[in-house]
Motif scaffolding. Structure first.
Motif, PDB file in Angstrom:
ATOM      1  N   ASN A 179      52.160 -34.647  -0.207  1.00  0.00           N
ATOM      2  CA  ASN A 179      51.849 -35.368   1.117  1.00  0.00           C
ATOM      3  C   ASN A 179      52.489 -36.582   1.247  1.00  0.00           C
ATOM      4  N   LYS A 206      56.228 -36.467   2.118  1.00  0.00           N
ATOM      5  CA  LYS A 206      56.321 -35.945   3.397  1.00  0.00           C
ATOM      6  C   LYS A 206      55.950 -37.133   4.449  1.00  0.00           C
ATOM      7  N   GLN A 207      54.810 -37.889   4.132  1.00  0.00           N
ATOM      8  CA  GLN A 207      54.692 -38.941   4.908  1.00  0.00           C
ATOM      9  C   GLN A 207      55.834 -40.129   5.059  1.00  0.00           C
ATOM     10  N   SER A 254      49.101 -30.998  -3.887  1.00  0.00           N
ATOM     11  CA  SER A 254      49.339 -31.310  -2.381  1.00  0.00           C
ATOM     12  C   SER A 254      49.091 -32.732  -2.088  1.00  0.00           C
ATOM     13  N   GLU A 287      55.026 -25.927   2.014  1.00  0.00           N
ATOM     14  CA  GLU A 287      53.716 -26.095   1.294  1.00  0.00           C
ATOM     15  C   GLU A 287      52.832 -24.886   1.109  1.00  0.00           C
TER      16      GLU A 287
END
Length: 509
Positions: free
Chosen positions: A294, A297-298, A290, A423
């Protein structure tokens, strides 16, 4: 520092013994247990305040005033030892590990032996007996362990690289080698440069610390720190499988399939080569999946899916799956005899802890307050957005209150709803993979046993082999040098450790 800690531990034993002697010589006064005093660490910048919403809910659910002494995590063990040597000892104490100081105090009678008492309390009767045994001191339960998912080992890889090269996710250690080799030699990022490698490993040499080396050795069948052979427990590094596993890792080092600075690479930067397209594989706990997602994703919320792939434990060269679990706990909640003096008082405290491990408080500690910082959606805890000032305080406070959660009967709270369908799919797969691997877990058979010699000099002994392992992998010594280090471990006190561990093991049968 070591000398100071040992001195504190000795002081605690002395003070405790004096206190117990005094108790036995006179009348025991009944304690007022309308207020339960607790000592616990906090991990955030500031501890929760006594008038916070989480505290109020805790007291409402337990029917007790709860006075918590929050102590910075970094200095917790020293503070705990000082507290135990004082006259103001809490009813419930978070103990973070089976440190030499705790073991000495427990064996001196400073804490209640709960071995035959917890089964009377439905929320304290564990559904993980192996973990409770791991947390015990030579089979005696001196605290309610704080459960942590025992199965967490995973292999994470750049899914986009795997797809580009037309490879399948690894299932065996041989597959791991082949994928690492392809990531190193076949230009998986397509930039035309020879600038990638397979596996990234940070500086992480200590034995039995769930490092990538420990995990791969277990996949090869070396055991989990200790293993049974010919009716005796031996350290994993005395097995042929340990040597085979390290030959395997060294081959990858020599072929530059592993980052060349593995012996010194800063662990806080472990994600960077993966995210920046240098190293394509990480062997670590599955929660890192995860974290990596992330990062992508950021960087680009519109293009972060299918960058990170993962599998669980890998089958070894013999085709068997020896899955690597941790010991499954992170310290425990112990009950000092100097503050809880009678069986009746102990029962009151255990009932309090039983309530603390029920669904209401477990939800409070792990999710927060329904309607304030989360809402239940489809059986999951969905974070309320935008975050309100009240919700922010709760979200911060529960990170400290979670230190009081034990979850010895499993997670009696809501799983967190993930931010997107993708997710959520990945998270659900993680849960499924870890549950499947748990069925093949090979636990440390000596986890419960505390060898006096190991308490006195175990760290120095282990460093002999740990340092030699890294030097062997780095090419600074040959395999005979590694074997010589193992012999030095034995003659420097290791044989005594082994003798004591085996006696404790036989006595426990």
């Amino acid at each position: 520092m070591i000398t100071r800690k040992l001195s504190l531990a000795a002081a605690v034993v002395t003070a405790t013994a004096l206190t117990l002697t005094a108790c036995g010589a006179g009348e025991t006064q009944s304690a007022d247990l309308s207020t339960i005093n607790v000592m616990a660490p906090f991990l955030e910048a500031q501890p929760p305040t006594p008038d916070g919403a989480v505290q109020q809910k805790l007291e409402e659910f337990t029917g007790k005033d709860v006075n918590i002494t929050w102590t910075p995590n970094a200095s917790y063990e020293d503070k705990m030892n000082i507290t135990l040597a004082s006259s103001e000892i809490p009813h419930v104490l978070v103990v973070q590990s089976k440190s030499p100081g705790f073991v000495k105090n427990a064996e001196a009678g400073a804490f209640w032996d709960l071995t035959d008492k917890l089964d009377e309390y439905p929320n304290l009767k564990t559904t993980f007996p192996e973990v409770q045994n791991n947390a015990s001191v030579n089979g005696k339960v001196y605290g309610i362990f704080r459960a942590r998912g025992p199965m967490r080992a995973a292999v994470m890889f750049r899914q986009d690289w795997l797809d580009k090269l037309g490879l399948k996710a690894p299932e065996t250690t041989e597959d791991l080698y082949n994928v690492a080799k392809a990531f190193t030699e076949q230009d998986p990022d397509g930039n035309g440069q020879d600038d990638t490698w397979g596996i990234t490993i940070p500086k992480w040499g200590a034995l039995g610390s769930n490092s990538p080396y420990d995990i791969i050795e277990e996949w090869y069948g070396a055991g989990n720190r200790w293993t049974e052979k010919d009716g005796k427990l031996i350290p994993s590094f005395e097995t042929e499988e340990f040597l085979e596993a390290n030959r395997f890792v060294k081959k990858m080092v020599d072929e530059k399939l592993i980052n060349p600075d593995f012996a010194t690479f800063d662990g806080t930067k472990w994600n960077e080569p993966f995210f920046n397209g240098k190293g394509g594989i990480i062997v670590d706990v599955d929660s890192r999946v995860s974290v990596l997602i992330n990062l992508f994703k950021q960087a680009n919320p519109n293009d972060f899916e299918n960058k990170v792939g993962f599998v669980g434990n890998l089958k070894g060269p013999d085709g068997e799956l020896n899955a690597h679990p941790t010991d499954g706990y992170s310290g425990f909640l112990a009950i000092p005899k100097t503050s809880v003096r009678t069986e009746a008082e102990l029962k009151t405290v255990l009932e309090f802890l039983n309530t603390m491990n029920g669904k209401e408080v477990a939800t409070l500690f792990n999710n927060g307050i329904d309607g304030v910082n989360f809402a239940v959606e489809g059986g999951k805890a969905a974070t309320i957005k935008p975050e309100t000032p009240e919700g922010k305080v709760v979200n911060t406070d529960i990170k400290s209150y979670a230190q009081l959660g034990t979850n010895v009967t499993g997670n009696n709270f809501y799983p967190v709803k993930q931010a997107s369908a993708y997710e959520q799919k990945v998270f659900d797969k993680r849960v499924e993979v870890m549950a499947k691997d748990l069925k093949s877990a090979v636990y440390n058979p000596a986890a419960a046993f505390v060898s006096p010699t190991y308490v006195a000099k175990g760290a120095q002994l282990d460093n002999i082999v740990a340092d030699a392992r890294i030097k062997y992998l780095a090419g600074q010594i040959d395999e005979q040098g590694l074997k010589d280090a193992i012999k030095l471990w034995k003659t420097s006190g290791g044989d005594k450790v082994q003798e004591e561990i085996n006696k404790l093991w036989q006595d426990s049968k």
